[in-house]
Design a protein around this motif. Structure first.
Motif, short mmCIF file in Angstrom:
data_model
loop_
_atom_site.label_atom_id
_atom_site.label_comp_id
_atom_site.label_asym_id
_atom_site.label_seq_id
_atom_site.Cartn_x
_atom_site.Cartn_y
_atom_site.Cartn_z
N TYR A 168 -6.23 0.36 0.53
CA TYR A 168 -6.22 -0.39 2.62
C TYR A 168 -6.72 0.73 3.28
O TYR A 168 -7.06 0.19 4.56
N VAL A 169 -6.33 2.01 2.67
CA VAL A 169 -5.80 3.07 4.05
C VAL A 169 -8.02 3.04 3.92
O VAL A 169 -8.27 3.14 5.40
N TYR A 170 -8.79 3.77 2.85
CA TYR A 170 -9.94 4.03 2.50
C TYR A 170 -10.87 3.37 3.56
O TYR A 170 -11.12 3.40 4.33
N GLU A 171 -10.43 1.55 3.41
CA GLU A 171 -10.95 0.24 3.52
C GLU A 171 -11.16 0.14 5.44
O GLU A 171 -12.37 0.02 6.23
N ASP A 172 -9.66 0.63 5.81
CA ASP A 172 -9.62 0.37 6.98
C ASP A 172 -10.52 1.74 8.43
O ASP A 172 -11.05 1.39 8.54
N ALA A 173 -10.49 2.51 6.85
CA ALA A 173 -11.16 4.17 7.76
C ALA A 173 -12.89 3.29 7.41
O ALA A 173 -13.25 3.82 8.59
N LEU A 174 -13.51 2.80 6.48
CA LEU A 174 -14.62 2.32 6.59
C LEU A 174 -14.94 1.82 7.55
O LEU A 174 -16.16 1.30 8.53
N ARG A 175 -14.30 1.08 8.14
CA ARG A 175 -14.28 -0.45 9.08
C ARG A 175 -13.90 0.00 10.32
O ARG A 175 -14.75 -0.25 11.45
N ARG A 176 -13.74 1.30 10.59
CA ARG A 176 -13.50 1.91 12.05
C ARG A 176 -14.59 3.18 11.92
O ARG A 176 -14.91 3.16 13.45
N GLY A 177 -15.31 3.09 11.35
CA GLY A 177 -17.06 3.93 10.61
C GLY A 177 -16.84 5.19 10.10
O GLY A 177 -17.78 5.92 10.49
N LYS A 178 -15.19 5.83 9.78
CA LYS A 178 -15.71 6.50 8.87
C LYS A 178 -15.84 6.76 7.82
O LYS A 178 -16.76 6.06 6.96
N SER A 179 -15.86 8.41 6.96
CA SER A 179 -16.46 8.29 6.15
C SER A 179 -15.11 8.98 5.17
O SER A 179 -14.82 9.21 5.40
N VAL A 180 -15.85 8.36 4.06
CA VAL A 180 -14.05 8.91 2.88
C VAL A 180 -14.39 9.36 1.83
O VAL A 180 -16.23 9.16 1.09
N LEU A 181 -14.40 11.01 1.86
CA LEU A 181 -14.24 12.22 0.55
C LEU A 181 -13.69 11.69 -0.56
O LEU A 181 -12.27 11.47 -0.10
N ILE A 182 -13.66 11.20 -1.88
CA ILE A 182 -12.67 11.17 -2.15
C ILE A 182 -13.38 12.43 -3.78
O ILE A 182 -14.27 11.71 -4.16
N ALA A 183 -12.13 13.23 -5.01
CA ALA A 183 -12.31 13.79 -5.21
C ALA A 183 -11.15 13.93 -6.44
O ALA A 183 -9.93 13.79 -6.28
N PHE A 184 -11.25 14.82 -7.97
CA PHE A 184 -10.35 14.69 -9.02
C PHE A 184 -10.57 15.75 -9.38
O PHE A 184 -11.46 17.16 -9.49
N ALA A 185 -8.74 16.49 -9.19
CA ALA A 185 -9.03 18.00 -9.69
C ALA A 185 -7.80 18.28 -10.58
O ALA A 185 -7.01 16.99 -11.30
N ASP A 186 -8.61 19.79 -11.90
CA ASP A 186 -7.57 19.18 -12.68
C ASP A 186 -6.09 19.62 -13.07
O ASP A 186 -5.31 19.77 -13.80
N ASP A 187 -6.01 20.29 -11.80
CA ASP A 187 -4.06 21.04 -11.55
C ASP A 187 -4.01 21.08 -10.14
O ASP A 187 -4.66 20.94 -8.95
N ASP A 188 -2.69 20.98 -9.90
CA ASP A 188 -2.06 20.79 -8.30
C ASP A 188 -2.58 21.53 -7.44
O ASP A 188 -2.85 21.75 -6.46
#
Length: 264
Positions: A132-152
């Motif tokens: 829901y946070v990503y969806e809200d950002a997109l509604r506000r015209g922003k872009s979302v970067l999502i990624a995965f790392a192997d460790d903390d």
């Protein structure tokens, strides 16, 4: 797998963030960018289609990113791109399978195909609780970067570097989202004879619980067992339940308000 999220004001900035993540050793297939307001026709006009889509994506994916949108913008050539119609948001351009699969969790049909094409470990680790946070950002015209790392350690370094590059953190975006709703929810709760100042934390917990993709459109009674398993005795409080019901109302309102021409 450790998830990394950064919210940027533009697609160009998000693509620069993706380049930063690659410089930290995060693989391309573990990086995805979502951007709002791009229809399938716009995607076809800017992205050259090829026959090299990922298995299972079919015609839901527009093609692969060529040099024009690729290296110069921070994306590698060959990154799968798709234009997905997201309920409550509208058309979204998804670079990479991770973002497309995440949108599928929220009801976007094309995104479901992306989820089937993801490697098992990534599919199971998608950060769906904050959809829901990503969806809200997109509604506000922003872009979302999502990624995965192997460790903390790598994940924390990546988050720090994204903030330095101008990204809004997930926690900040979540708080801003709630601030935008808080006054209306406080007024509603007061009408129910509730003490919002005392109960806000529990009320908000229930509100956010309703927005999880697995609970959208489901009444409190339908998922009471699941809620108790997830939230324990908190889920039985009056504030939590009222928050949950309001969260369902909010989700329905958003979907209806952001319908676009041609969207069912």
């Amino acid at each position: 797998m450790k998830s990394i999220v950064g919210i940027f004001n533009s697609l160009t900035d998000a693509n620069r963030g993706a380049a930063i993540l690659r410089s930290l050793g995060i693989r391309e297939n573990r990086i995805s960018v979502l951007a709002p307001g791009t229809s399938e026709s716009e995607l076809e006009a800017h992205v050259p289609t090829t026959e090299t889509e990922q298995p299972g994506m079919g015609q839901a994916v527009g093609g692969t990113i060529g040099a024009a949108l690729g290296v110069a913008g921070g994306l590698e050539a060959g990154v799968v791109a798709s234009s997905i119609l997201v309920p409550g948001v509208g058309p979204v351009l998804a670079f990479g399978l991770i973002g497309a699969a995440l949108l599928g969790a929220g009801g976007a049909a094309a995104g479901v195909l992306a989820g089937e094409a993801l490697e098992k470990g990534l599919a199971q680790g998608l950060p769906r609780d904050e959809l829901y946070v990503y969806e809200d950002a997109l509604r506000r015209g922003k872009s979302v970067l999502i990624a995965f790392a192997d460790d903390d350690e790598t994940a924390e370094t990546a988050r720090t570097e994204l903030v330095r590059a101008g990204a809004e953190s997930l926690d900040t975006a979540r708080q801003e989202w709630w601030i935008g709703l808080r006054d209306a929810e406080q007024e509603h709760y007061a009408k129910q004879q509730g003490d919002f100042k005392t109960d806000e934390k529990m009320y908000r917990l229930g509100f956010e619980a309703a927005l999880h993709p697995d609970r959208r459109g489901k009444s409190y009674g339908d998922v009471a067992g699941n809620l108790r398993q997830k939230y324990g005795d908190d889920s039985a409080t009056v504030a939590f339940r009222q928050g949950y019901e309001r969260g369902q109302h909010y989700q329905l309102y958003v979907v209806e308000s952001y319908k676009v021409v041609g969207q069912p």
